[in-house]
Scaffold this motif. Sequence first.
Motif, PDB file in Angstrom:
ATOM      1  N   TYR A 162      42.012  20.056 -17.422  1.00 17.73           N
ATOM      2  CA  TYR A 162      42.216  20.806 -16.173  1.00 17.73           C
ATOM      3  C   TYR A 162      43.384  20.134 -15.460  1.00 17.73           C
ATOM      4  CZ  TYR A 162      41.073  23.252 -11.826  1.00 17.73           C
ATOM      5  OH  TYR A 162      41.132  24.052 -10.713  1.00 17.73           O
ATOM      6  N   LEU A 163      44.483  20.862 -15.272  1.00 19.95           N
ATOM      7  CA  LEU A 163      45.707  20.259 -14.737  1.00 19.95           C
ATOM      8  C   LEU A 163      45.753  20.243 -13.211  1.00 19.95           C
ATOM      9  CD1 LEU A 163      48.409  21.614 -17.239  1.00 19.95           C
ATOM     10  CD2 LEU A 163      47.077  19.493 -17.355  1.00 19.95           C
ATOM     11  N   PHE A 164      45.618  21.406 -12.581  1.00 25.08           N
ATOM     12  CA  PHE A 164      45.648  21.434 -11.116  1.00 25.08           C
ATOM     13  C   PHE A 164      45.128  22.771 -10.592  1.00 25.08           C
ATOM     14  CE2 PHE A 164      49.872  22.533 -12.740  1.00 25.08           C
ATOM     15  CZ  PHE A 164      50.172  23.722 -12.084  1.00 25.08           C
ATOM     16  N   THR A 165      44.794  22.763  -9.310  1.00 25.21           N
ATOM     17  CA  THR A 165      44.272  23.954  -8.628  1.00 25.21           C
ATOM     18  C   THR A 165      45.402  24.641  -7.855  1.00 25.21           C
ATOM     19  OG1 THR A 165      42.086  22.933  -8.412  1.00 25.21           O
ATOM     20  CG2 THR A 165      42.577  24.758  -6.919  1.00 25.21           C
ATOM     21  N   VAL A 166      45.350  25.966  -7.799  1.00 23.37           N
ATOM     22  CA  VAL A 166      46.389  26.744  -7.111  1.00 23.37           C
ATOM     23  C   VAL A 166      45.734  27.596  -6.022  1.00 23.37           C
ATOM     24  CG1 VAL A 166      48.259  28.429  -7.383  1.00 23.37           C
ATOM     25  CG2 VAL A 166      47.758  26.815  -9.236  1.00 23.37           C
ATOM     26  N   HIS A 167      46.290  27.521  -4.802  1.00 21.13           N
ATOM     27  CA  HIS A 167      45.738  28.232  -3.648  1.00 21.13           C
ATOM     28  C   HIS A 167      46.068  29.724  -3.702  1.00 21.13           C
ATOM     29  CE1 HIS A 167      44.800  29.124   0.589  1.00 21.13           C
ATOM     30  NE2 HIS A 167      44.071  28.014   0.558  1.00 21.13           N
ATOM     31  N   GLU A 168      45.229  30.514  -3.037  1.00 20.68           N
ATOM     32  CA  GLU A 168      45.411  31.972  -3.043  1.00 20.68           C
ATOM     33  C   GLU A 168      46.731  32.420  -2.425  1.00 20.68           C
ATOM     34  OE1 GLU A 168      40.988  31.321  -1.806  1.00 20.68           O
ATOM     35  OE2 GLU A 168      42.878  30.212  -1.742  1.00 20.68           O
ATOM     36  N   ASN A 169      47.276  31.630  -1.475  1.00 21.36           N
ATOM     37  CA  ASN A 169      48.406  32.130  -0.671  1.00 21.36           C
ATOM     38  C   ASN A 169      49.755  32.087  -1.384  1.00 21.36           C
ATOM     39  OD1 ASN A 169      48.952  29.401  -0.653  1.00 21.36           O
ATOM     40  ND2 ASN A 169      48.769  29.131   1.570  1.00 21.36           N
ATOM     41  N   VAL A 170      49.793  31.682  -2.660  1.00 22.20           N
ATOM     42  CA  VAL A 170      51.074  31.654  -3.380  1.00 22.20           C
ATOM     43  C   VAL A 170      51.187  32.831  -4.359  1.00 22.20           C
ATOM     44  CG1 VAL A 170      51.372  29.167  -3.139  1.00 22.20           C
ATOM     45  CG2 VAL A 170      50.163  30.057  -5.139  1.00 22.20           C
ATOM     46  N   PHE A 171      50.399  33.869  -4.100  1.00 24.21           N
ATOM     47  CA  PHE A 171      50.436  35.069  -4.939  1.00 24.21           C
ATOM     48  C   PHE A 171      50.710  36.302  -4.087  1.00 24.21           C
ATOM     49  CE2 PHE A 171      47.601  32.133  -7.132  1.00 24.21           C
ATOM     50  CZ  PHE A 171      47.993  32.245  -8.457  1.00 24.21           C
ATOM     51  N   ASN A 172      51.251  37.324  -4.749  1.00 22.73           N
ATOM     52  CA  ASN A 172      51.418  38.630  -4.126  1.00 22.73           C
ATOM     53  C   ASN A 172      50.850  39.683  -5.075  1.00 22.73           C
ATOM     54  OD1 ASN A 172      52.208  40.739  -2.475  1.00 22.73           O
ATOM     55  ND2 ASN A 172      54.244  40.866  -3.404  1.00 22.73           N
ATOM     56  N   PRO A 173      49.779  40.388  -4.698  1.00 19.34           N
ATOM     57  CA  PRO A 173      48.932  40.133  -3.520  1.00 19.34           C
ATOM     58  C   PRO A 173      48.052  38.898  -3.758  1.00 19.34           C
ATOM     59  CG  PRO A 173      47.952  41.832  -4.883  1.00 19.34           C
ATOM     60  CD  PRO A 173      49.280  41.521  -5.521  1.00 19.34           C
ATOM     61  N   PRO A 174      47.557  38.255  -2.703  1.00 16.57           N
ATOM     62  CA  PRO A 174      46.701  37.080  -2.885  1.00 16.57           C
ATOM     63  C   PRO A 174      45.367  37.480  -3.519  1.00 16.57           C
ATOM     64  CG  PRO A 174      47.492  37.259  -0.614  1.00 16.57           C
ATOM     65  CD  PRO A 174      47.795  38.556  -1.287  1.00 16.57           C
ATOM     66  N   PRO A 175      44.896  36.757  -4.525  1.00 17.63           N
ATOM     67  CA  PRO A 175      43.552  37.027  -5.063  1.00 17.63           C
ATOM     68  C   PRO A 175      42.509  36.530  -4.065  1.00 17.63           C
ATOM     69  CG  PRO A 175      44.494  35.105  -6.118  1.00 17.63           C
ATOM     70  CD  PRO A 175      45.558  35.644  -5.210  1.00 17.63           C
ATOM     71  N   LYS A 176      41.254  36.861  -4.317  1.00 21.79           N
ATOM     72  CA  LYS A 176      40.190  36.448  -3.396  1.00 21.79           C
ATOM     73  C   LYS A 176      39.623  35.078  -3.761  1.00 21.79           C
ATOM     74  CE  LYS A 176      38.913  41.191  -2.266  1.00 21.79           C
ATOM     75  NZ  LYS A 176      37.883  42.250  -2.367  1.00 21.79           N
ATOM     76  N   VAL A 177      40.126  34.494  -4.831  1.00 13.71           N
ATOM     77  CA  VAL A 177      39.610  33.201  -5.300  1.00 13.71           C
ATOM     78  C   VAL A 177      40.776  32.264  -5.615  1.00 13.71           C
ATOM     79  CG1 VAL A 177      37.473  34.154  -6.256  1.00 13.71           C
ATOM     80  CG2 VAL A 177      39.532  34.056  -7.685  1.00 13.71           C
ATOM     81  N   LYS A 178      40.474  30.989  -5.673  1.00 10.43           N
ATOM     82  CA  LYS A 178      41.478  30.008  -6.096  1.00 10.43           C
ATOM     83  C   LYS A 178      41.667  30.086  -7.604  1.00 10.43           C
ATOM     84  CE  LYS A 178      41.182  26.612  -2.385  1.00 10.43           C
ATOM     85  NZ  LYS A 178      40.699  27.594  -1.416  1.00 10.43           N
ATOM     86  N   SER A 179      42.782  29.526  -8.072  1.00  7.19           N
ATOM     87  CA  SER A 179      43.104  29.529  -9.497  1.00  7.19           C
ATOM     88  C   SER A 179      43.151  28.093 -10.017  1.00  7.19           C
ATOM     89  CB  SER A 179      44.461  30.203  -9.725  1.00  7.19           C
ATOM     90  OG  SER A 179      44.466  31.507  -9.189  1.00  7.19           O
ATOM     91  N   GLY A 180      43.023  27.963 -11.322  1.00 12.65           N
ATOM     92  CA  GLY A 180      43.125  26.646 -11.946  1.00 12.65           C
ATOM     93  C   GLY A 180      44.001  26.737 -13.185  1.00 12.65           C
ATOM     94  N   VAL A 181      44.855  25.733 -13.380  1.00 12.09           N
ATOM     95  CA  VAL A 181      45.736  25.697 -14.549  1.00 12.09           C
ATOM     96  C   VAL A 181      45.160  24.700 -15.564  1.00 12.09           C
ATOM     97  CG1 VAL A 181      48.063  25.171 -15.393  1.00 12.09           C
ATOM     98  CG2 VAL A 181      47.745  26.307 -13.171  1.00 12.09           C
TER      99      VAL A 181
END
Length: 256
Positions: A162-181
């Motif tokens: 698991y590399l890192f977590t990505v916040h919702e606000n860096v997407f268009n449109p923002p998803p309703k959940v956080k992301s993980g790489v």
Amino acid sequence: MSVKAKKHLGQHFLTDENIARKIVEGLSFEGYRNIMEVGPGMGVLTKYLLEKDQNIYLAEIDKESIEYLKNNYDKVSEETFVGDFLKQDFQFTNGEQIAIIGNFPYNISSQILFQIIDHYELIPEMVGMFQKEVAERTAAVPRTKDYGILSVLIQAYYDTSYLFTVHENVFNPPPKVKSGVIRITRNPKEGLAGNEVLFKQIVKAGFNQRRKKLSNALKILTIPEALKTHEFMDKRAEELSVADFISFTQLWKNNQ
């Protein structure tokens, strides 16, 4: 001109260049000449991949995205596109190794991972962004709530980070959940050759009734007589490591 995100395709376009660069840098770029990006959208990862020496292929089914990428990136042509990732047989690689990367559509994320497992002999590594929950399940360890079918099946073929977590606000449109790489790298585990189908059956049956001991959960598979008193039968699926499942599958096969 930009591409409109389509809900039915699960599109959420990453807008943060720094994160895009970090995802691409997650690949080793060693031991293979081919890379396939799944769901390139408007090319936020693609532009960094095109700077590399590898052959870049794009698995995209959105016609608007395909036209956008062809019009905005000189190195992208009709031949760059290979269609739906979930329908790939990878014939175009002529047996050569190919790495996978992508900001994956959340609605097909598990299917993407299972497709990679099905072609693990061709795919040495993958770096990708998933819904955080799926990323965590992929990298989970025994005796945790996230450890399950996906964890065991992936980790039987790939070492997972698991590399890192990505916040919702860096997407268009923002998803309703956080992301993980996550990054997965093909491992040299042995013992599954010829036993893949049985292995998957045991893992799925065990976790489908994860609160029950394996002596009950595996009854659906007709347990070999010699294994009915095995120590694992007194445990739940979540207590077994990936290596345990592999060795148990070998024993099962030998006693059928």
